[in-house]
Structures are given as structure tokens and as C-alpha cells.
Design an enzyme around this catalytic site. Structure first.
Site, PDB file in Angstrom:
ATOM      1  N   CYS A  18       0.800  -1.223   0.000  1.00 32.48           N
ATOM      2  CA  CYS A  18       0.000   0.000   0.000  1.00 32.48           C
ATOM      3  C   CYS A  18       0.831   1.270   0.000  1.00 32.48           C
ATOM      4  O   CYS A  18       0.821   1.998  -0.985  1.00 32.48           O
ATOM      5  CB  CYS A  18      -0.991  -0.044   1.162  1.00 32.48           C
ATOM      6  SG  CYS A  18      -2.321  -1.188   0.797  1.00 32.48           S
TER       7      CYS A  18
ATOM      8  N   LYS B  87       6.143  -6.256   7.474  1.00 36.25           N
ATOM      9  CA  LYS B  87       5.892  -5.810   8.856  1.00 36.25           C
ATOM     10  C   LYS B  87       5.471  -7.034   9.643  1.00 36.25           C
ATOM     11  O   LYS B  87       5.162  -8.086   9.062  1.00 36.25           O
ATOM     12  CB  LYS B  87       4.804  -4.736   8.903  1.00 36.25           C
ATOM     13  CG  LYS B  87       3.479  -5.241   8.368  1.00 36.25           C
ATOM     14  CD  LYS B  87       2.412  -4.175   8.369  1.00 36.25           C
ATOM     15  CE  LYS B  87       1.557  -4.263   9.585  1.00 36.25           C
ATOM     16  NZ  LYS B  87       0.313  -3.480   9.472  1.00 36.25           N
TER      17      LYS B  87
ATOM     18  N   ARG C 153       5.191  -8.357  -0.251  1.00 35.12           N
ATOM     19  CA  ARG C 153       5.173  -7.376  -1.348  1.00 35.12           C
ATOM     20  C   ARG C 153       5.867  -6.084  -0.921  1.00 35.12           C
ATOM     21  O   ARG C 153       5.546  -5.498   0.110  1.00 35.12           O
ATOM     22  CB  ARG C 153       3.729  -7.108  -1.795  1.00 35.12           C
ATOM     23  CG  ARG C 153       3.083  -8.344  -2.419  1.00 35.12           C
ATOM     24  CD  ARG C 153       1.640  -8.117  -2.764  1.00 35.12           C
ATOM     25  NE  ARG C 153       0.827  -7.866  -1.582  1.00 35.12           N
ATOM     26  CZ  ARG C 153      -0.501  -7.725  -1.639  1.00 35.12           C
ATOM     27  NH1 ARG C 153      -1.126  -7.801  -2.808  1.00 35.12           N
ATOM     28  NH2 ARG C 153      -1.187  -7.502  -0.543  1.00 35.12           N
TER      29      ARG C 153
HETATM   30  C1  UDX Z   1      -6.200  -4.532  -3.435  1.00 35.39           C
HETATM   31  C2  UDX Z   1      -5.712  -3.353  -4.235  1.00 35.39           C
HETATM   32  O1  UDX Z   1      -4.564  -3.768  -4.949  1.00 35.39           O
HETATM   33  C3  UDX Z   1      -5.314  -2.240  -3.315  1.00 35.39           C
HETATM   34  O2  UDX Z   1      -4.944  -1.105  -4.065  1.00 35.39           O
HETATM   35  C4  UDX Z   1      -6.498  -1.870  -2.482  1.00 35.39           C
HETATM   36  O3  UDX Z   1      -6.115  -0.896  -1.539  1.00 35.39           O
HETATM   37  C5  UDX Z   1      -7.089  -3.077  -1.808  1.00 35.39           C
HETATM   38  O4  UDX Z   1      -7.342  -4.167  -2.713  1.00 35.39           O
HETATM   39  P1  UDX Z   1      -5.009  -6.378  -2.112  1.00 35.39           P
HETATM   40  O5  UDX Z   1      -6.275  -6.935  -1.603  1.00 35.39           O
HETATM   41  O6  UDX Z   1      -3.789  -6.445  -1.263  1.00 35.39           O
HETATM   42  O7  UDX Z   1      -5.172  -4.860  -2.524  1.00 35.39           O
HETATM   43  O8  UDX Z   1      -4.715  -7.008  -3.561  1.00 35.39           O
HETATM   44  P2  UDX Z   1      -4.411  -8.520  -3.851  1.00 35.39           P
HETATM   45  O9  UDX Z   1      -3.998  -9.216  -2.617  1.00 35.39           O
HETATM   46  O10 UDX Z   1      -3.570  -8.502  -5.056  1.00 35.39           O
HETATM   47  O11 UDX Z   1      -5.882  -9.092  -4.218  1.00 35.39           O
HETATM   48  C6  UDX Z   1      -6.493  -8.783  -5.402  1.00 35.39           C
HETATM   49  C7  UDX Z   1      -7.350 -10.003  -5.760  1.00 35.39           C
HETATM   50  O12 UDX Z   1      -8.112  -9.704  -6.905  1.00 35.39           O
HETATM   51  C8  UDX Z   1      -6.512 -11.231  -6.077  1.00 35.39           C
HETATM   52  O13 UDX Z   1      -6.972 -12.320  -5.293  1.00 35.39           O
HETATM   53  C9  UDX Z   1      -6.769 -11.482  -7.552  1.00 35.39           C
HETATM   54  O14 UDX Z   1      -6.792 -12.870  -7.879  1.00 35.39           O
HETATM   55  C10 UDX Z   1      -8.144 -10.863  -7.724  1.00 35.39           C
HETATM   56  N1  UDX Z   1      -8.440 -10.443  -9.082  1.00 35.39           N
HETATM   57  C11 UDX Z   1      -7.549  -9.679  -9.773  1.00 35.39           C
HETATM   58  C12 UDX Z   1      -9.675 -10.812  -9.640  1.00 35.39           C
HETATM   59  O15 UDX Z   1     -10.460 -11.490  -8.995  1.00 35.39           O
HETATM   60  N2  UDX Z   1      -9.964 -10.403 -10.893  1.00 35.39           N
HETATM   61  C13 UDX Z   1      -9.090  -9.655 -11.639  1.00 35.39           C
HETATM   62  O16 UDX Z   1      -9.394  -9.322 -12.782  1.00 35.39           O
HETATM   63  C14 UDX Z   1      -7.838  -9.285 -11.059  1.00 35.39           C
HETATM   64  C1  UDX Z   2      -1.126   0.880   5.414  1.00 36.26           C
HETATM   65  C2  UDX Z   2      -1.993   1.936   6.084  1.00 36.26           C
HETATM   66  O1  UDX Z   2      -1.637   1.999   7.462  1.00 36.26           O
HETATM   67  C3  UDX Z   2      -3.467   1.537   5.969  1.00 36.26           C
HETATM   68  O2  UDX Z   2      -4.271   2.561   6.512  1.00 36.26           O
HETATM   69  C4  UDX Z   2      -3.799   1.364   4.496  1.00 36.26           C
HETATM   70  O3  UDX Z   2      -5.141   0.968   4.334  1.00 36.26           O
HETATM   71  C5  UDX Z   2      -2.903   0.314   3.872  1.00 36.26           C
HETATM   72  O4  UDX Z   2      -1.532   0.683   4.043  1.00 36.26           O
HETATM   73  P1  UDX Z   2      -0.150  -1.476   5.953  1.00 36.26           P
HETATM   74  O5  UDX Z   2       0.626  -1.232   4.711  1.00 36.26           O
HETATM   75  O6  UDX Z   2      -0.858  -2.767   6.129  1.00 36.26           O
HETATM   76  O7  UDX Z   2      -1.282  -0.312   6.120  1.00 36.26           O
HETATM   77  O8  UDX Z   2       0.840  -1.356   7.194  1.00 36.26           O
HETATM   78  P2  UDX Z   2       1.365  -0.173   8.122  1.00 36.26           P
HETATM   79  O9  UDX Z   2       1.144  -0.593   9.515  1.00 36.26           O
HETATM   80  O10 UDX Z   2       0.819   1.124   7.679  1.00 36.26           O
HETATM   81  O11 UDX Z   2       2.942  -0.187   7.819  1.00 36.26           O
HETATM   82  C6  UDX Z   2       3.357   0.132   6.530  1.00 36.26           C
HETATM   83  C7  UDX Z   2       4.873   0.106   6.522  1.00 36.26           C
HETATM   84  O12 UDX Z   2       5.393   1.211   7.285  1.00 36.26           O
HETATM   85  C8  UDX Z   2       5.505  -1.153   7.110  1.00 36.26           C
HETATM   86  O13 UDX Z   2       6.587  -1.551   6.281  1.00 36.26           O
HETATM   87  C9  UDX Z   2       6.027  -0.703   8.466  1.00 36.26           C
HETATM   88  O14 UDX Z   2       7.181  -1.438   8.831  1.00 36.26           O
HETATM   89  C10 UDX Z   2       6.388   0.744   8.189  1.00 36.26           C
HETATM   90  N1  UDX Z   2       6.330   1.610   9.372  1.00 36.26           N
HETATM   91  C11 UDX Z   2       5.133   1.816   9.994  1.00 36.26           C
HETATM   92  C12 UDX Z   2       7.499   2.230   9.802  1.00 36.26           C
HETATM   93  O15 UDX Z   2       8.571   2.021   9.235  1.00 36.26           O
HETATM   94  N2  UDX Z   2       7.433   3.063  10.878  1.00 36.26           N
HETATM   95  C13 UDX Z   2       6.255   3.301  11.531  1.00 36.26           C
HETATM   96  O16 UDX Z   2       6.258   4.054  12.505  1.00 36.26           O
HETATM   97  C14 UDX Z   2       5.075   2.649  11.083  1.00 36.26           C
END
Ligand code: UDX
Ligand code: UDX
Length: 430
Positions: free
Chosen positions: A260, A320, A327
């Protein structure tokens, strides 16, 4: 309410299962048949604490179904969430091809009013394109609405983030769409921000980019701390007690990863460039984050001098703790650079080993942190899993070639480790 979830990844799966747990009837779709087959058997294909129990309970109580057919989900749902992947393209802009193809398939399946909700993180103005796509392929000219409902789930705490959100953001262009989403989220009893679609899309990108900014800010300060012999943990503590700054996201370390923050930062930079605004601040945030990984490698070189043929132990691979998600994990870049310098790499992670084995080759996967430490010239903490916080350091020191620990997430007390005979190197620590 009958809900469809298109894309059962980290976000779609949590969203669908949690909606079912609130009592809604949910049908989840994914293009990946293997994933759907596992979900039908009650298996969760990702590591998210507590999710498997919720999956099983709600499936048994008949509120949760899985299919690979978008038309089946559309026919049986009033509100359809798009949660397919929006991965970064070469230059960082979001790849919206899956969003488009799913919008087209939804349009071809609708036979009565539907509300289509984009939950995947998308650049501003995507909602307009989703609406445009559905209009073109909506052969039966059925009435529909499009809305934006961005997610703010953190991996590892996604269920509690869903059930106890700081806020729900709804971007709508009609009263009907607004009423449907307000009713859907009513059980959560959380603050709801109701706005237009573009503002809702921007709230997501701006929020994640601000979080990334906070992290890069404290990482930049950690480098200054090292230059003047200050302690970044104390600086962060002193800053964070100011309610306007707040203490979260001020943990200095090797920087942010995950699917993200890096992706959303790149997408926001890309869309603002396209709009003609040079978001220099975010470009600097990205640069600082990339430099943190390079700085860690410089620390290793400073301590080991020659990296080739040295054995380096890595504790933690996931981006994390409390997730198996690899990813954009910092560990991938760090291991690649160390290998390029001829180091031998040993690794352990409590949850991400299987996913790591798919992407990291030519390294040794160990069974626990002690196995990693055996014969190592240096131990690097990359992910701050709780399992690494209370190790038997006497045992570790005796089994290493040299007692050197580089703490990429500042989880140890420098004085304690120095007293145990280790050379300790942190990030912004004395
Ligand atoms: C996704 C988006 O990438 C992210 O930007 C958003 O914030 C939350 O949803 P994530 O759930 O982590 O994030 O993505 P991913 O784990 O890649 O899951 C996407 C799913 O969609 C996969 O299971 C994939 O198989 C599915 N998919 C993808 C479909 O069902 N149809 C498609 O055409 C493409
Ligand atoms: C993030 C946002 O927090 C969430 O709101 C959004 O929907 C998706 O992206 P996520 O990526 O799951 O969530 O994890 P997060 O806890 O935000 O950590 C993101 C990255 O920042 C990790 O690699 C973590 O190690 C790093 N991080 C976080 C730091 O290096 N320092 C910090 O103080 C907090």
C-alpha cells in the site's frame, strides 16, 4: 443486505468476511480458482490473525459464499465492491486494467439496480471511468450508481481496523447510493465522512501519503540523531506527546514497505505529475525511504568491511510483523544487495517463509532465530516480530562467529546488548 465482493485478496477477503459477520449475505468472487477452492474448504490463503475462524463460522451459518463467476455474484447482490488488485506500472502509476475488466463484466451482468463501489485504492477520477465503462457495456440500460469507499485496513490488524474504524469514507453522487452505504455500515457505529467520489478517492491517497511522510520524516531525523549522538526513540517520544503530532508512525527504521504505502505514494506522485502539480514533498519522502535501505547496507559494510563470503543472518522477511505479505518488503532489497556483494544469507520469519521461498533464491531458510545465528558474522533485524524481542542472547552470542547485531527496527535496548558482549548498531541510536 446482499453484497458482492470482486477480488478476494488481503482487502476483499477481510471486507467480505467482516460484512458477513455483521449479518449481511456475502458472495465473494475471484479469478483465481485455486484461491476460491481453498476458501470453499474454509482455508484462508493469506495470514491475517483471526480471519480463518470468522471465515468458517460465517460460511457454516450460510452468510458467505465463494465463486469464480462475476455474473453469479452480480445477480445475487445489491451492492458490489471492487477490490481487485491495482498494482504499480513501470513508472509507478496504478495499473487499473483489472478494475476496468471487472467493471465491464459487472455491466454485462446487471439486470436490475446495483450500487457498484470501488474499494481498491485508485487514483482520483477512476470512479468516473468505472461509471463510463459500465454505461458503455450496460446493454440493458439498467439504472445503477457508482461510489467510492476506500479501505484503511492495516495488514495484521485488518479485522479490528474493519470493525473499529477511525472513520468510514463514502464518495457518492446520489441519495440512493448514500442511503445504501450508510445502512450497510450502520452496525459499526463509526464516524462517516460523506462526500463526492473524487474527494473520497483523494482522502485515501492523501492519507497513505501522509503516513509515509511521517515515517520518512522520523527516518530523516534518525540520521541527524546519528550525526549528533542523540537517540531517535527519545526524540520521537518527545515529539509524539504533542497531540497535534501523535506518537504513531514515528518509529524510525529501515523504512516502509507493503503493497500500500509504496504503491499509493507512487500512484499519487504519478497522478499529480499528470495533473501538472510537482509534488516535490512526496518525491523526497520516497527518496528518503529508498535511502534507508542503502544506509542499512552501509552500516553492515562499516562493521564487516568485506561482505563477500561473510555469513549474514536476517531476522524477519515480511514487510511488517503479523503478516506473511512479502510485497515491497525491505528484506527483498536488502538480501538482494548482500547477495550481490557475495554474502551468504540465512533467514527466518515466523509466517512469511512460504511466500519468501517463491521470490528469494540461493539463500538458507532456517527453522528459528537460533539456527540463523549459528556461524553468522552478523545478525540483522529486518522485521520486528515479537518472537525476536526476548531471545536467549547468551546462546546467540556463543553460536555467532562475531557478536554483531544490526537492529533495523530498533527493538533492542543497546545497553543491555552491549552488556551481554554484543556490538550493537541501531537506526538513530547511540
Ligand atoms: C487490493 C488493491 O490492490 C489495493 O490497491 C487496495 O487498496 C485493496 O485491494 P489487495 O487486496 O492487497 O489490494 O490485492 P491482492 O492481494 O492482489 O488481491 C487482489 C485479488 O483480486 C486477487 O486475489 C486477484 O486474484 C483478484 N483479481 C484480480 C480478480 O479477482 N480479478 C481480476 O481481474 C484481477
Ligand atoms: C497501510 C496503512 O496503514 C493503511 O491505513 C492502508 O489501508 C494500507 O496501508 P499497511 O501497509 O498494512 O497499512 O501497514 P502499516 O502498519 O501502515 O505499515 C506500513 C509500513 O510502514 C511497514 O513496512 C512498516 O514497517 C512501516 N512503518 C510503519 C514504519 O517504518 N514506521 C512506523 O512508525 C510505522
Amino acid at each position: 443486505m446482499n453484497i458482492g465482493i470482486i477480488g478476494t485478496g488481503y482487502v476483499g477477503l477481510v471486507t467480505g468476511i467482516c460484512f458477513a459477520d455483521l449479518g449481511h449475505s456475502v458472495i465473494c468472487v475471484d479469478i483465481n480458482k485455486k484461491k476460491i477452492d481453498r476458501l470453499k474448504k474454509g482455508e484462508v490463503p493469506i495470514y491475517e490473525p483471526g480471519l480463518e475462524d470468522l471465515l468458517r463460522r460465517n460460511s457454516q451459518e450460510g452468510r458467505l459464499k465463494f465463486t469464480t463467476s462475476i455474473s453469479e455474484a452480480v445477480r445475487n447482490s445489491l451492492v458490489i465492491f471492487i477490490t481487485v488488485g491495482t498494482p504499480p506500472k513501470e513508472k509507478g502509476e496504478a495499473d487499473l486494467s483489472y478494475v476496468e475488466s471487472v467493471s465491464k463484466k459487472i455491466a454485462e451482468s446487471i439486470t436490475d439496480y446495483k450500487l457498484i463501489v470501488e474499494k481498491s485504492t485508485v487514483p482520483v477520477e477512476t470512479g468516473k471511468w468505472v461509471e463510463h465503462t459500465i454505461k458503455i457495456y450496460n446493454r440493458k440500460k439498467v439504472k445503477f450508481d457508482v461510489a467510492s469507499n476506500p479501505e484503511f485496513l492495516r495488514e495484521g490488524s485488518a479485522i479490528s481496523d474493519f470493525m473499529h474504524p477511525d472513520r468510514i469514507v463514502i464518495g457518492v453522487e446520489s441519495k440512493k447510493a448514500k442511503n445504501l452505504l450508510v445502512e450497510l455500515y450502520k452496525p459499526l457505529n463509526a464516524p462517516i465522512v460523506i462526500t463526492d467520489i473524487r474527494s473520497a478517492e483523494l482522502i485515501k491517497h492523501a492519507s497513505n501519503s501522509f503516513l509515509a511522510t511521517k515515517i520518512s520524516f522520523i527516518n530523516a531525523v534518525s540520521n541527524i540523531c546519528e550525526m549528533v549522538g542523540a537517540d531517535v526513540l527519545k526524540v520521537a517520544e518527545g515529539m509524539g506527546l504533542d497531540r497535534r503530532i501523535e506518537k504513531t508512525f514515528l518509529n524510525a527504521g529501515i523504512g516502509f514497505g507493503g503493497f500500500c504505502l509504496p504503491k499509493d505514494l507512487d500512484a499519487f506522485i504519478s497522478i499529480t505529475d499528470k495533473l501538472g502539480y510537482d509534488f516535490g514533498l512526496l518525491k523526497e519522502v520516497k527518496k528518503i525511504n529508498e535511502q534507508q535501505r542503502e544506509l542499512l547496507l552501509k552500516k553492515v559494510e562499516k562493521e564487516l568491511w568485506i561482505l563477500s563470503n561473510k555469513t549474514i543472518g536476517i531476522l524477519g522477511l515480511s514487510f511488517k510483523p503479523n503478516t506473511d505479505d512479502m510485497r515491497f518488503a525491505p528484506s527483498v532489497d536488502i538480501i538482494k544487495s548482500l547477495k550481490q556483494n557475495g554474502s551468504k544469507i540465512k533467514v527466518f520469519d515466523p509466517q512469511a517463509m512460504d511466500k519468501a521461498k517463491e521470490i528469494l533464491k540461493g539463500i538458507t531458510f532456517c527453522k528459528d532465530p537460533y539456527d540463523v545465528a549459528k556461524g553468522a558474522d552478523c545478525l540483522i533485524v529486518v522485521t520486528e516480530w515479537n518472537e525476536f524481542k526476548e531471545l536467549d542472547f547468551n546462546r546467540i552470542r556463543k553460536s555467532m562467529k562475531a557478536p554483531l547485531i544490526i537492529d533495523g527496527r530498533n527493538i533492542y535496548d543497546p545497553d543491555k546488548l552491549k552488556a551481554l558482549g554484543f556490538k550493537y548498531v541501531g537506526i538513530g541510536r547511540k
